[in-house]
Design a protein around this motif. Structure first.
Motif, mmCIF file in Angstrom:
data_model
loop_
_atom_site.group_PDB
_atom_site.id
_atom_site.type_symbol
_atom_site.label_atom_id
_atom_site.label_comp_id
_atom_site.label_asym_id
_atom_site.label_seq_id
_atom_site.Cartn_x
_atom_site.Cartn_y
_atom_site.Cartn_z
ATOM 1 N N LEU A 86 0.867 -1.181 0.000
ATOM 2 C CA LEU A 86 0.000 0.000 0.000
ATOM 3 C C LEU A 86 0.901 1.228 0.000
ATOM 4 O O LEU A 86 1.523 1.546 1.008
ATOM 5 N N THR A 87 0.977 1.871 -1.125
ATOM 6 C CA THR A 87 1.877 3.010 -1.293
ATOM 7 C C THR A 87 1.080 4.310 -1.354
ATOM 8 O O THR A 87 -0.106 4.307 -1.690
ATOM 9 N N PRO A 88 1.748 5.418 -1.061
ATOM 10 C CA PRO A 88 1.068 6.708 -1.168
ATOM 11 C C PRO A 88 0.930 7.113 -2.630
ATOM 12 O O PRO A 88 1.486 6.453 -3.515
ATOM 13 N N PRO A 89 0.254 8.206 -2.904
ATOM 14 C CA PRO A 89 0.218 8.695 -4.283
ATOM 15 C C PRO A 89 1.641 9.016 -4.760
ATOM 16 O O PRO A 89 2.466 9.454 -3.969
ATOM 17 N N PRO A 90 1.931 8.775 -6.041
ATOM 18 C CA PRO A 90 3.253 9.098 -6.574
ATOM 19 C C PRO A 90 3.530 10.595 -6.489
ATOM 20 O O PRO A 90 2.585 11.380 -6.368
ATOM 21 N N PRO A 91 4.786 10.969 -6.588
ATOM 22 C CA PRO A 91 5.943 10.130 -6.911
ATOM 23 C C PRO A 91 6.558 9.485 -5.677
ATOM 24 O O PRO A 91 6.485 10.004 -4.576
ATOM 25 N N TYR A 92 7.166 8.326 -5.908
ATOM 26 C CA TYR A 92 8.007 7.629 -4.946
ATOM 27 C C TYR A 92 8.953 6.767 -5.775
ATOM 28 O O TYR A 92 8.906 6.790 -6.997
ATOM 29 N N VAL A 93 9.831 6.045 -5.114
ATOM 30 C CA VAL A 93 10.884 5.328 -5.828
ATOM 31 C C VAL A 93 10.732 3.827 -5.595
ATOM 32 O O VAL A 93 10.415 3.393 -4.490
ATOM 33 N N ALA A 94 10.960 3.050 -6.642
ATOM 34 C CA ALA A 94 10.915 1.588 -6.563
ATOM 35 C C ALA A 94 12.305 1.025 -6.833
ATOM 36 O O ALA A 94 12.992 1.463 -7.760
ATOM 37 N N VAL A 95 12.711 0.069 -6.011
ATOM 38 C CA VAL A 95 13.936 -0.694 -6.251
ATOM 39 C C VAL A 95 13.490 -2.073 -6.704
ATOM 40 O O VAL A 95 12.766 -2.768 -5.988
ATOM 41 N N ASP A 126 13.504 5.028 7.889
ATOM 42 C CA ASP A 126 12.602 6.131 7.571
ATOM 43 C C ASP A 126 12.491 6.265 6.058
ATOM 44 O O ASP A 126 13.506 6.365 5.360
ATOM 45 N N GLY A 127 11.279 6.191 5.541
ATOM 46 C CA GLY A 127 11.056 6.304 4.103
ATOM 47 C C GLY A 127 10.710 4.990 3.426
ATOM 48 O O GLY A 127 10.372 4.975 2.241
ATOM 49 N N PHE A 128 10.761 3.866 4.154
ATOM 50 C CA PHE A 128 10.325 2.581 3.590
ATOM 51 C C PHE A 128 8.812 2.596 3.468
ATOM 52 O O PHE A 128 8.104 2.907 4.424
ATOM 53 N N LEU A 129 8.295 2.236 2.281
ATOM 54 C CA LEU A 129 6.855 2.275 2.034
ATOM 55 C C LEU A 129 6.222 0.897 1.935
ATOM 56 O O LEU A 129 5.039 0.744 2.228
ATOM 57 N N GLY A 130 6.964 -0.097 1.483
ATOM 58 C CA GLY A 130 6.384 -1.425 1.329
ATOM 59 C C GLY A 130 7.199 -2.291 0.398
ATOM 60 O O GLY A 130 8.207 -1.848 -0.167
ATOM 61 N N ILE A 131 6.728 -3.520 0.220
ATOM 62 C CA ILE A 131 7.480 -4.485 -0.584
ATOM 63 C C ILE A 131 6.521 -5.505 -1.192
ATOM 64 O O ILE A 131 5.485 -5.826 -0.605
ATOM 65 N N GLU A 132 6.872 -5.993 -2.376
ATOM 66 C CA GLU A 132 6.171 -7.085 -3.043
ATOM 67 C C GLU A 132 7.232 -8.033 -3.578
ATOM 68 O O GLU A 132 8.260 -7.576 -4.082
ATOM 69 N N ARG A 138 10.237 6.328 -0.128
ATOM 70 C CA ARG A 138 9.798 7.717 -0.269
ATOM 71 C C ARG A 138 10.690 8.481 -1.238
ATOM 72 O O ARG A 138 10.217 9.265 -2.068
ATOM 73 N N ASP A 139 12.009 8.270 -1.145
ATOM 74 C CA ASP A 139 12.946 9.036 -1.969
ATOM 75 C C ASP A 139 14.302 8.323 -2.031
ATOM 76 O O ASP A 139 14.496 7.279 -1.401
ATOM 77 N N HIS A 140 15.225 8.902 -2.778
ATOM 78 C CA HIS A 140 16.550 8.302 -2.954
ATOM 79 C C HIS A 140 17.367 8.340 -1.666
ATOM 80 O O HIS A 140 18.221 7.468 -1.452
ATOM 81 N N ASP A 141 17.128 9.302 -0.801
ATOM 82 C CA ASP A 141 17.828 9.342 0.482
ATOM 83 C C ASP A 141 17.470 8.126 1.331
ATOM 84 O O ASP A 141 18.325 7.550 2.010
ATOM 85 N N ALA A 142 16.209 7.728 1.314
ATOM 86 C CA ALA A 142 15.784 6.538 2.066
ATOM 87 C C ALA A 142 16.455 5.288 1.506
ATOM 88 O O ALA A 142 16.909 4.416 2.260
ATOM 89 N N ILE A 143 16.540 5.198 0.185
ATOM 90 C CA ILE A 143 17.219 4.057 -0.444
ATOM 91 C C ILE A 143 18.689 4.034 -0.048
ATOM 92 O O ILE A 143 19.248 2.978 0.258
ATOM 93 N N THR A 176 11.651 5.759 -10.691
ATOM 94 C CA THR A 176 10.687 6.646 -10.057
ATOM 95 C C THR A 176 9.289 6.272 -10.537
ATOM 96 O O THR A 176 9.049 6.143 -11.743
ATOM 97 N N VAL A 177 8.401 6.060 -9.598
ATOM 98 C CA VAL A 177 7.013 5.748 -9.927
ATOM 99 C C VAL A 177 6.290 7.079 -10.127
ATOM 100 O O VAL A 177 6.210 7.900 -9.222
ATOM 101 N N GLU A 178 5.813 7.288 -11.339
ATOM 102 C CA GLU A 178 5.135 8.534 -11.676
ATOM 103 C C GLU A 178 3.617 8.369 -11.699
ATOM 104 O O GLU A 178 2.889 9.350 -11.587
#
Length: 131
Positions: A26-35, A64-70, A86-91, A121-123
């Protein structure tokens, strides 16, 4: 990342008796980052791998900044894990965590025949859940 049946599995834990199923993150509205981590796991004793995978999930959740995983893995050992941040700093914080660095080393030397890592980046994001 969309999954269909069979049940989704979490970070490779599916091989052991403590298998965990996972629904879509369950992610927030974009943008956010996917690895996006695509890999092929070698055949062997999965005990250490399963323990490490579960620990990595606990650690990722603490960043801080982890949103989820699949994550999913097929019967032949090829898997894909998409983690959301959330962003590249969290990664960067996750990538440089000392225990994660140890797990990365073990992955290269013991667990994976190959892997590909991509960051995107998830747009745009859409979802559907049947009532």
């Amino acid at each position: 990342c969309a999954f269909a049946s069979p049940p989704r599995r979490l970070l490779g834990v599916e091989a052991g008796p403590r298998a965990l199923t996972l629904s879509a993150a369950l992610t927030p509205p974009p943008p956010y980052v996917a690895v996006i981590f695509t890999n092929h796991k070698v055949v062997g004793d999965d005990t250490a791998y399963d323990i490490t995978a579960a620990r990595m999930l606990d650690l990722a959740r603490s960043v801080d900044g982890f949103l989820g995983i699949e994550s999913a893995r097929d019967a032949n050992g090829t898997g894909i894990t998409v983690s959301y941040w959330r962003d590249h700093d969290a990664i960067a914080a996750w990538r440089e965590h000392p225990e994660h660095l140890d797990a990365q080393s073990a992955g290269r030397s013991e667990w994976y025949a190959w892997y590909e890592l991509r960051v995107a980046t998830v747009e745009r994001a859409e979802s559907h859940r049947r009532p």
